[in-house]
Design a protein around this motif. Sequence first.
Motif, short mmCIF file in Angstrom:
data_model
loop_
_atom_site.label_atom_id
_atom_site.label_comp_id
_atom_site.label_asym_id
_atom_site.label_seq_id
_atom_site.Cartn_x
_atom_site.Cartn_y
_atom_site.Cartn_z
N THR A 74 77.31 55.81 53.90
CA THR A 74 78.00 55.52 55.35
C THR A 74 78.06 54.41 54.91
N ARG A 75 79.02 53.29 55.95
CA ARG A 75 79.25 52.48 56.34
C ARG A 75 78.26 52.27 57.82
N CYS A 76 77.62 50.52 56.78
CA CYS A 76 76.75 49.80 57.59
C CYS A 76 77.44 49.83 59.70
N GLY A 77 76.53 50.13 60.15
CA GLY A 77 77.58 49.68 61.24
C GLY A 77 78.74 51.29 62.22
N MET A 78 78.66 51.64 61.46
CA MET A 78 80.14 52.61 61.76
C MET A 78 79.07 54.35 62.01
N GLU A 79 79.52 55.01 63.27
CA GLU A 79 78.71 55.98 63.73
C GLU A 79 78.58 57.25 62.71
N ALA A 80 77.15 56.64 62.55
CA ALA A 80 76.54 58.03 61.60
C ALA A 80 76.92 59.29 60.94
N ASP A 81 77.38 60.08 60.65
CA ASP A 81 78.27 61.09 60.45
C ASP A 81 77.11 61.67 59.70
N TRP A 82 76.46 62.74 60.56
CA TRP A 82 75.46 64.13 59.32
C TRP A 82 75.34 64.81 58.93
N SER A 83 77.28 65.51 59.11
CA SER A 83 77.69 66.24 58.78
C SER A 83 78.40 65.55 56.52
N ASP A 84 78.70 64.50 57.12
CA ASP A 84 79.00 63.83 55.61
C ASP A 84 77.73 63.96 55.04
N GLN A 85 76.32 63.30 55.69
CA GLN A 85 75.02 62.70 55.38
C GLN A 85 74.87 64.12 54.48
N ASP B 143 73.37 52.90 74.19
CA ASP B 143 73.07 53.90 74.69
C ASP B 143 72.51 54.81 73.57
N LEU B 144 72.17 54.34 73.01
CA LEU B 144 72.01 55.13 72.15
C LEU B 144 70.49 55.43 71.43
N GLY B 145 70.02 53.90 71.08
CA GLY B 145 69.16 52.61 70.37
C GLY B 145 69.82 52.50 69.52
N SER B 146 70.95 52.84 69.16
CA SER B 146 70.73 52.56 67.12
C SER B 146 72.49 51.97 67.05
N PRO B 147 72.72 50.73 66.87
CA PRO B 147 74.12 51.21 66.35
C PRO B 147 74.99 52.12 65.19
N MET B 148 74.64 53.06 65.39
CA MET B 148 75.44 54.01 64.04
C MET B 148 74.59 55.28 64.96
N GLY B 149 74.01 54.90 66.10
CA GLY B 149 73.63 56.37 66.50
C GLY B 149 72.48 57.03 65.80
N VAL B 150 71.59 55.88 65.47
CA VAL B 150 71.13 57.37 64.00
C VAL B 150 69.21 56.93 65.71
N LYS B 151 68.78 57.87 65.85
CA LYS B 151 68.01 58.31 67.15
C LYS B 151 65.91 59.04 66.41
N LEU B 152 65.46 58.34 67.43
CA LEU B 152 64.22 58.47 66.64
C LEU B 152 64.21 59.78 65.94
N HIS B 153 64.54 60.36 66.48
CA HIS B 153 64.10 62.45 65.20
C HIS B 153 64.74 62.22 63.60
N ALA B 154 65.85 61.14 63.79
CA ALA B 154 66.03 60.95 62.12
C ALA B 154 65.36 60.79 61.49
N VAL B 155 64.67 59.49 62.17
CA VAL B 155 63.35 58.72 61.49
C VAL B 155 62.06 59.58 61.11
N LYS B 156 61.84 60.02 62.16
CA LYS B 156 60.63 61.84 62.01
C LYS B 156 61.10 61.99 60.78
N ALA B 157 62.40 62.60 61.02
CA ALA B 157 62.60 63.52 59.80
C ALA B 157 62.71 62.83 58.06
N GLN B 158 63.05 61.25 58.06
CA GLN B 158 62.48 60.87 57.28
C GLN B 158 61.38 59.92 56.64
#
Lengths: 152, 427, 219
Positions: A74-85, B143-158
Amino acid sequence: MSIHNDSEFKAALERLAPDRQRQVAARFARRVADLSQDVRVKTAIEAASRGGVSEAELEVLHQAANSARVESFTRCGMEADWSDQTGHFVAKAAMACVRPTAAAGNLAWDTAMHARMARTCQTITEGTGTGNRETEAQYRLLEDFLNQGVRT
Amino acid sequence: MNASLDKGVRVLKEMIDAPIASYFASCVHCGLCAEACLFYTETGDPKYTPIHKLAPMRRLYEQEYTLLGRLKKWLGISPPVTDSELGAWQELVYNSCTLCGRCSAVCPVGNDIVYMVRKFREGMAVAGHAPAGVIEATRRTIDLGSPMGVKLHAVKAQMKHVEEETGIAVPLDVEGAEYMVQLSSMEIINFPEYLSAVARIMQQAGKTWTLCSTGFEATNAGIQIGVSDLARTIVMRIVEGAERLKVKTVISPECGHAYTAIRWEGPNLIGRPFTFRVQHIVEVLDEFRAQGLLKTQGMETDRLTFHDPCQLARRGGVIEPQRNLMRMVAKHFVELPEAGLMNWCCGGGGGVSANEEADALRLTAFKRKQSQLEAVHPDRLVTACAVCRTTIEEGLEHYQMKLPVIGLTELIAAHLTAPAAGGPEGG
Amino acid sequence: MTDIQLLTWARGQGLDLAVAAFLFAVFWRLIEIYSLGRKQDLAAPRLVAGASGWHTVLRRSLPPAGMLKRSPVSYFGGYLFHLGLAMVVLLFAPHIKLIESLTGVSWPGLPSQFIDLATVVTLAALVVVLVDRMTKPVKRYLSTSGDWLAWLVTFLPVLTGWLAVRHLLLPYPTMLTVHILSAELLLVMLPFTKLFHAFTTFGSRWYNGTVNGHKGVAI
């Protein structure tokens, strides 16, 4: 024998010889192989499943899977792409099952962990949340594998 | 003059203070800053000279704040800053600068060039001349709480993953815990082994800790692109969480800019000192080591070297702790040439690794890191920043260099002695 | 105006005007710059010995690790002409006499042969850095008319002073007049060119050292 928790799971895997670990690791990885589109990842998993892979081949497969892993960062600061992940963790699982014997360690456990992360990323992508049955499926897989071993 | 340019220019004028005025007055065009900047040394292109990245800001400063500058503007000798000029400067300010600060360390007249670039980015962003992909981070953060759109459920998954792996329960929103652990999105997404390591270390050290559901995100894209409002929002969530949970110390994870954002810019962004301590995980580990709380066994026997993340070492002041920790677990720890304060940047920080337009330049600049590594030929590289890790791995891959890269926290955790309490870890 | 009249003016009224303009301009420029102030740093400081504004004021005169080999001419040329200028301006007997007439303060000077040598070395160093600026890509790219002008107004007093002392090129009174006028030009132009770094370098190094010292970085 039956597996009820991760302590037992991890201990059972640790007791296996490296080539046996690789075989069961390949089964864990195969369960999530379809979540990756990368041919290097699929090749590595298939090779590990086949068995009888030479050290030299392992080296090459490991390198190729590593490239797939690095390319899916992932690129830091870019939107997370969960399918890429998802693909990223399948690549890590593939790497673990073709890890050269000298650095083997508990490669089956590592493969299992990465496979579970891949599954979690998939369910996040699908919007079904983080709960999934990958862990239980892995326990059953290991049980089958060990029982087969006992029989032959 | 269009509306965005107007706003951008106004912001730039507000950014200028006595230090900046002093720096512009002192610059003698010696070009030594270029010799310290990997974007110049590896390309040979003088346009990447650090002080040159600030040319529009300099003219603006002179025209606004100096008699001679105002006179020159009035006579038409000094042209005003235009929108197209700022557009042309976007590449210099965002693609060819990671805010690494090496230029500030070498300028003979003492100019703190990175200080100026950081402020210039504020004006550039408001004027609409920051990289598009990273500007989106502003929307996602709000909007989402994270610059990368990582929300709490992702944290909980981890958290679940870590609990399975280590058998240790990861605490969430525990009031009165001593440490509040931040996570950068990069760790949540790419390096779950970080949280596993933290869990095991905390258990051994016997310290109470917690994650915070409303303020877990350490990544601060606002600092990178230069949008203080955004940076402030992210910091405020952490501060609110830390104060609500009454923790003593907030731990910044293995990330560089996240540390700079919360430790050094944080209080200035929110306008008041913090009521809690902030430490980078490396500082925490070293403190545990010094207090005898970190018990390790065995040593790595291969040749290890350490890459100092710029924002941790030169810009953050954490230089010795990582070395103390390396010596705990590495039999053959070798230093890179120019390690520590003057270490060369990996080339990915400050938003550069998130900027696709900068990919080619970043990979060219990576040759500097490559020569540093080749001088020492290590078996493995250890570092303490997730972005450095991915940037370096991508660079190594590009140049077909075989060199595993690992995180310091992970490395320490791998050598922890077994827990004293008997019995199998719960499943 | 005859040669002697011009010389008398240059030494008298001319000097008064130039020094007054210089002092006023320096004062003005310092206020212009430093009155902008800066915000207080609210982050909890990390106190580390050797990391402070004052330390950087001194330390930054030395090349940081790895830099000397990257640009030896910048450093050696720079040291030579700066030290040379200082020696020639402050340790040459006639200059000390001038300073004494203006301020009442004096000190022993160096023998004239040393000053002669220092002057030649300074001139050579100045030429070397000029050629460096003209030939090195980064310096050439950055250079503006201001840089060439600054070089010229610095070079001229040193050259004309040396020519005057050695009674070369022009008759001594004329050469001396030219030298004094060139020095007065330097005084008047200094605050409005990059030469003002003579004053602001200390402030710049101090700010840099302070901001970084706050974080415990001995930069």
